[in-house]
Scaffold this motif. Structure first.
Motif, PDB file in Angstrom:
ATOM      1  N   THR A   1     -24.888  -6.687  26.166  1.00 51.97           N
ATOM      2  CA  THR A   1     -25.811  -7.506  25.372  1.00 51.97           C
ATOM      3  C   THR A   1     -27.117  -6.765  25.126  1.00 51.97           C
ATOM      4  OG1 THR A   1     -24.847  -9.525  26.311  1.00 51.97           O
ATOM      5  CG2 THR A   1     -27.007  -9.717  25.267  1.00 51.97           C
ATOM      6  N   GLY A   2     -27.633  -6.107  26.152  1.00 52.75           N
ATOM      7  CA  GLY A   2     -28.873  -5.349  25.985  1.00 52.75           C
ATOM      8  C   GLY A   2     -28.713  -4.180  25.032  1.00 52.75           C
ATOM      9  N   ILE A   3     -27.566  -3.509  25.090  1.00 51.91           N
ATOM     10  CA  ILE A   3     -27.332  -2.377  24.176  1.00 51.91           C
ATOM     11  C   ILE A   3     -27.254  -2.863  22.733  1.00 51.91           C
ATOM     12  CG2 ILE A   3     -25.632  -0.637  23.505  1.00 51.91           C
ATOM     13  CD1 ILE A   3     -25.001  -0.255  26.441  1.00 51.91           C
ATOM     14  N   PHE A   4     -26.506  -3.937  22.493  1.00 52.57           N
ATOM     15  CA  PHE A   4     -26.395  -4.471  21.143  1.00 52.57           C
ATOM     16  C   PHE A   4     -27.745  -4.975  20.633  1.00 52.57           C
ATOM     17  CE2 PHE A   4     -21.712  -5.468  22.091  1.00 52.57           C
ATOM     18  CZ  PHE A   4     -21.324  -4.243  21.580  1.00 52.57           C
ATOM     19  N   ALA A   5     -28.513  -5.622  21.512  1.00 50.66           N
ATOM     20  CA  ALA A   5     -29.837  -6.117  21.105  1.00 50.66           C
ATOM     21  C   ALA A   5     -30.748  -4.951  20.731  1.00 50.66           C
ATOM     22  CB  ALA A   5     -30.461  -6.950  22.219  1.00 50.66           C
ATOM     23  N   ALA A   6     -30.682  -3.858  21.496  1.00 53.63           N
ATOM     24  CA  ALA A   6     -31.494  -2.682  21.170  1.00 53.63           C
ATOM     25  C   ALA A   6     -31.090  -2.090  19.828  1.00 53.63           C
ATOM     26  CB  ALA A   6     -31.357  -1.641  22.281  1.00 53.63           C
ATOM     27  N   LEU A   7     -29.779  -2.053  19.556  1.00 53.69           N
ATOM     28  CA  LEU A   7     -29.322  -1.533  18.265  1.00 53.69           C
ATOM     29  C   LEU A   7     -29.791  -2.419  17.115  1.00 53.69           C
ATOM     30  CD1 LEU A   7     -25.675  -0.441  19.161  1.00 53.69           C
ATOM     31  CD2 LEU A   7     -27.678   1.022  18.825  1.00 53.69           C
ATOM     32  N   PHE A   8     -29.743  -3.727  17.303  1.00 54.12           N
ATOM     33  CA  PHE A   8     -30.220  -4.640  16.262  1.00 54.12           C
ATOM     34  C   PHE A   8     -31.712  -4.456  16.006  1.00 54.12           C
ATOM     35  CE2 PHE A   8     -26.544  -7.601  17.406  1.00 54.12           C
ATOM     36  CZ  PHE A   8     -25.782  -7.139  16.339  1.00 54.12           C
ATOM     37  N   LEU A   9     -32.483  -4.254  17.072  1.00 56.83           N
ATOM     38  CA  LEU A   9     -33.927  -4.054  16.913  1.00 56.83           C
ATOM     39  C   LEU A   9     -34.222  -2.747  16.188  1.00 56.83           C
ATOM     40  CD1 LEU A   9     -35.194  -5.301  20.395  1.00 56.83           C
ATOM     41  CD2 LEU A   9     -35.564  -6.403  18.184  1.00 56.83           C
ATOM     42  N   ILE A  10     -33.430  -1.714  16.474  1.00 57.18           N
ATOM     43  CA  ILE A  10     -33.609  -0.438  15.768  1.00 57.18           C
ATOM     44  C   ILE A  10     -33.319  -0.615  14.282  1.00 57.18           C
ATOM     45  CG2 ILE A  10     -32.701   1.901  15.529  1.00 57.18           C
ATOM     46  CD1 ILE A  10     -32.271   1.922  18.549  1.00 57.18           C
ATOM     47  N   LEU A  11     -32.242  -1.335  13.971  1.00 57.35           N
ATOM     48  CA  LEU A  11     -31.913  -1.579  12.562  1.00 57.35           C
ATOM     49  C   LEU A  11     -32.987  -2.425  11.880  1.00 57.35           C
ATOM     50  CD1 LEU A  11     -28.070  -2.275  12.819  1.00 57.35           C
ATOM     51  CD2 LEU A  11     -29.200  -0.219  11.948  1.00 57.35           C
ATOM     52  N   MET A  12     -33.522  -3.399  12.588  1.00 56.05           N
ATOM     53  CA  MET A  12     -34.590  -4.228  12.022  1.00 56.05           C
ATOM     54  C   MET A  12     -35.835  -3.399  11.756  1.00 56.05           C
ATOM     55  SD  MET A  12     -33.973  -7.574  14.441  1.00 56.05           S
ATOM     56  CE  MET A  12     -35.331  -8.539  13.821  1.00 56.05           C
ATOM     57  N   SER A  13     -36.093  -2.426  12.613  1.00 57.75           N
ATOM     58  CA  SER A  13     -37.254  -1.558  12.389  1.00 57.75           C
ATOM     59  C   SER A  13     -37.024  -0.629  11.198  1.00 57.75           C
ATOM     60  CB  SER A  13     -37.526  -0.734  13.655  1.00 57.75           C
ATOM     61  OG  SER A  13     -37.778  -1.560  14.760  1.00 57.75           O
ATOM     62  N   ILE A  14     -35.797  -0.126  11.076  1.00 60.44           N
ATOM     63  CA  ILE A  14     -35.502   0.785   9.969  1.00 60.44           C
ATOM     64  C   ILE A  14     -35.642   0.080   8.620  1.00 60.44           C
ATOM     65  CG2 ILE A  14     -33.660   2.133   8.881  1.00 60.44           C
ATOM     66  CD1 ILE A  14     -32.657   2.814  11.686  1.00 60.44           C
ATOM     67  N   PHE A  15     -35.161  -1.141   8.536  1.00 60.51           N
ATOM     68  CA  PHE A  15     -35.188  -1.871   7.275  1.00 60.51           C
ATOM     69  C   PHE A  15     -36.460  -2.702   7.087  1.00 60.51           C
ATOM     70  CE2 PHE A  15     -30.649  -1.129   7.986  1.00 60.51           C
ATOM     71  CZ  PHE A  15     -30.295  -0.579   6.762  1.00 60.51           C
ATOM     72  N   GLY A  16     -37.410  -2.583   8.000  1.00 63.32           N
ATOM     73  CA  GLY A  16     -38.697  -3.250   7.827  1.00 63.32           C
ATOM     74  C   GLY A  16     -38.627  -4.763   7.803  1.00 63.32           C
ATOM     75  N   VAL A  17     -37.860  -5.338   8.705  1.00 63.19           N
ATOM     76  CA  VAL A  17     -37.716  -6.792   8.738  1.00 63.19           C
ATOM     77  C   VAL A  17     -39.016  -7.474   9.152  1.00 63.19           C
ATOM     78  CG1 VAL A  17     -36.325  -8.672   9.732  1.00 63.19           C
ATOM     79  CG2 VAL A  17     -35.287  -6.462   9.269  1.00 63.19           C
ATOM     80  N   CYS A  18     -39.920  -6.736   9.795  1.00 65.35           N
ATOM     81  CA  CYS A  18     -41.170  -7.336  10.259  1.00 65.35           C
ATOM     82  C   CYS A  18     -42.020  -7.879   9.116  1.00 65.35           C
ATOM     83  CB  CYS A  18     -41.974  -6.311  11.061  1.00 65.35           C
ATOM     84  SG  CYS A  18     -41.218  -5.852  12.636  1.00 65.35           S
ATOM     85  N   ARG A  19     -41.805  -7.398   7.908  1.00 65.29           N
ATOM     86  CA  ARG A  19     -42.626  -7.885   6.802  1.00 65.29           C
ATOM     87  C   ARG A  19     -42.340  -9.358   6.479  1.00 65.29           C
ATOM     88  NH1 ARG A  19     -38.746  -4.583   4.356  1.00 65.29           N
ATOM     89  NH2 ARG A  19     -37.396  -5.635   2.824  1.00 65.29           N
TER      90      ARG A  19
END
Length: 248
Positions: free
Chosen positions: A36-54
């Motif tokens: 679960t932690g590995i998948f969550a880290a991968l999702f966060l990396i993808l969210m950072s790459i695609f700029g979901v924070c905006r």
């Protein structure tokens, strides 16, 4: 749920799921959480790459303030619970050795001496608690002071709170025992002892057991991973937005 972090709640659901399944062993819980932690880290990396924070600006001010109030209540509740626990005898975790100075050695204390030591421990913790909170609130308003240079006031307003945490933590070591039980016992104040990374050996075995999980269970770890990644995104995004100065 209001009494603990949502991530802890999710992991408690995972543990309950593992425990209620007859075809799964409870030792599979930690490897499943690791996936679960590995998948969550991968999702966060993808969210950072695609700029979901905006997209965090899509949330209304009501959502931000409600979230901020929830976090404040959680921290306040934990502070009160921790403060009360300082006046109680050591928990099961402390008796297992997690907390140095559980004040339970019959050769060191009689029953009344143990009660007195617990009371002293609680009062000392209360002094530290009130002192750190009051001084932190004081330096947080340093920009409004009528004395001191502008640079000093700005420095205290920005970094005064963590500086107070360091000062009061150092002050907590003021009570030291010299080995004489008639003075300050070594159990005051009680402290949490954390082993060094290379001293912990049992958790490294979790990595070896991650490949032993069945495929459907590994895939099921994607569900809590998505929830955790979303919580991290919302938590940190809203916290940063609340900490930014309001424009206009």
């Amino acid at each position: 749920m209001l009494a603990q972090q949502p991530i802890v709640t999710i992991m408690s659901f995972q543990y309950t799921f593992i425990k209620e399944r007859d075809d799964l062993d409870r030792s599979m819980f930690l490897p499943w959480v690791a996936w679960t932690g590995i998948f969550a880290a991968l999702f966060l990396i993808l969210m950072s790459i695609f700029g979901v924070c905006r997209f965090i600006y899509r949330y209304t001010r009501l959502s931000e303030e409600t979230f901020g109030m929830l976090i404040a209540v959680l921290f306040l509740q934990q502070a009160v619970v921790g403060m009360i626990s300082e006046f109680r005898r050591a928990s099961r975790y402390a008796r297992a050795g997690g907390i140095r100075g559980s004040m339970r050695d019959p050769d060191m204390f009689r029953r009344e001496d143990e009660d007195l030591a617990i009371l002293c421990n609680g009062l000392w913790a209360l002094i530290l608690f009130v002192g750190m909170v009051s001084t932190s609130l004081m330096v947080d308003k340093a920009r409004e002071w009528r004395f001191g240079t502008l640079m000093l006031r700005a420095l205290l307003a920005d970094y005064g709170v963590p500086f107070m945490v360091v000062i009061w933590t150092a002050l907590s070591y003021a009570l030291q025992s010299n080995g004489n039980h008639r003075n300050v016992p070594s159990e005051i104040p009680r402290r949490v002892t954390t082993p060094l990374l290379w001293q912990v050996t049992d958790t490294w075995h979790v990595t070896k057991r991650m490949a032993e999980l069945p495929g459907p269970l590994i895939a099921a770890a994607l569900i809590p991973a998505v929830i955790i990644a979303t919580l991290f995104w919302f938590d940190h995004g809203v916290s940063i937005k609340l900490g930014m100065p309001k424009v206009g």
